[in-house]
Scaffold this motif. Structure first.
Motif, short mmCIF file in Angstrom:
data_model
loop_
_atom_site.label_atom_id
_atom_site.label_comp_id
_atom_site.label_asym_id
_atom_site.label_seq_id
_atom_site.Cartn_x
_atom_site.Cartn_y
_atom_site.Cartn_z
N TYR A 50 161.04 19.92 80.71
CA TYR A 50 162.15 19.02 81.04
C TYR A 50 163.47 19.52 80.45
CZ TYR A 50 164.90 14.70 81.24
OH TYR A 50 165.87 13.78 81.47
N ARG A 59 166.35 17.03 86.61
CA ARG A 59 166.17 16.02 85.57
C ARG A 59 166.50 14.63 86.08
NH1 ARG A 59 168.96 18.70 80.15
NH2 ARG A 59 167.79 20.67 80.15
N PHE A 62 163.67 13.50 88.10
CA PHE A 62 162.57 13.22 87.17
C PHE A 62 162.76 11.86 86.52
CE2 PHE A 62 160.58 13.27 83.02
CZ PHE A 62 159.36 13.88 83.23
N HIS A 261 169.30 12.68 80.78
CA HIS A 261 169.70 13.58 81.87
C HIS A 261 171.19 13.92 81.84
CE1 HIS A 261 170.18 9.39 83.39
NE2 HIS A 261 171.32 9.88 83.87
#
Length: 286
Positions: A50, A59, A62, A261
């Protein structure tokens, strides 16, 4: 295998609490150490992917996916209900197994009380009855317990322990039905009781009935052990619990990550890198 710990915690003071909490053999720590290590390895693998491999847009995707999963995971996988029912079923079977180990004490007391006499024949009757009951218990337990099977792998091993005579072993081996072999010694005991009553070794029919009831309880307990061994918890439910628990913590590999993020970088404190709450949850559920 049940681990005895009673003598380590005779009191509820701090020393007793610590003694029971930090035992290793048979403990929850020993049970979950390997799967927890595997889960943490997977967690930090996802962590590294990540932060060091995914692009900002990846990200962002995600984070969106994990937010949806984390919000709905408890609704889709009701862990409390599934594990609560499963644990109660397993604990109930364990308690019933303990109750049905085949305790011979009650029958032995009845035999020694109601079959009176100090002559050699009467003593032989009492000893033979108990020996046959022990033989029956041994035959059942060696089909249920690995430890007993190792101690008595064959009928010859039981014979070497003086629980069985060569003639009796031959009679048992002639019976092809394995299930019937378990109860042949019980039939012999009933015949001995009948002959003892005919010879007035037992004072009344009531005493014979009392001994027979104790023997029937003993046989029923051993029969229940065989039922527990032959008929486990239904495979469907075992699969359901195993699947749900593993799936839940597989999803937790992603949903319990430190979501960041933006461009602020890694968390400043190392404590943020350790999923403490998820580790506690993992120990409790596993």
């Amino acid at each position: 295998m049940t681990i005895t710990y009673n003598l380590d915690v005779p009191h509820s003071h701090l020393k007793g609490v610590l003694s029971i909490l930090f035992r290793w053999r048979g403990s929850v720590w020993k049970a979950v150490s390997f799967p927890l290590s595997c889960w943490l390895a997977g967690y930090y693998f996802v962590f590294c992917v990540y932060y060091f491999i995914l692009r900002p847009y990846d990200r962002y995707i995600f984070d969106k996916v994990t937010n949806v999963l984390e919000t709905r995971i408890d609704t889709y996988i009701p862990m409390t209900f599934i594990l609560g029912f499963f644990v109660s079923s397993v604990l109930g079977r364990w308690q019933d197994t303990l109750k049905n180990m085949g305790w011979i004490d009650g029958t032995a007391v009845a035999v020694s009380t109601y079959i009176r006499g100090d002559d050699d024949e009467t003593r032989a009757i009492r000893r033979t009855i108990i020996r046959y009951l022990v033989l029956c218990q041994t035959c059942v337990l060696r089909n249920v317990s690995v430890q007993v099977r190792r101690r008595f792998p064959t009928l010859e091993a039981i014979e070497a322990a003086d629980i069985l005579t060569p003639e009796e072993r031959t009679l048992i081996e002639k019976t092809e039905d394995k299930y019937s072999q378990f109860w042949i010694p019980i039939v012999w005991v009933e015949e001995i009781l009948y002959d003892a009553r005919m010879k007035n070794k037992i004072a009344s029919d009531f005493f014979v009935e009392t001994i027979a009831k104790n023997i029937d309880i003993f046989r029923s307990q051993l029969q229940n052990l065989l039922k527990f061994d032959w008929v486990p918890i239904p495979l469907v439910y075992q699969q359901l619990v195993t699947f749900c628990v593993r799936l839940y913590f597989f999803i937790c590999l992603f949903t319990r990550q430190i979501i960041k993020h933006d461009d602020q970088g890694l968390p400043e404190s190392v404590l943020f890198w350790i999923p403490i709450t998820t580790i506690i949850e993992f120990i409790v559920y596993m």
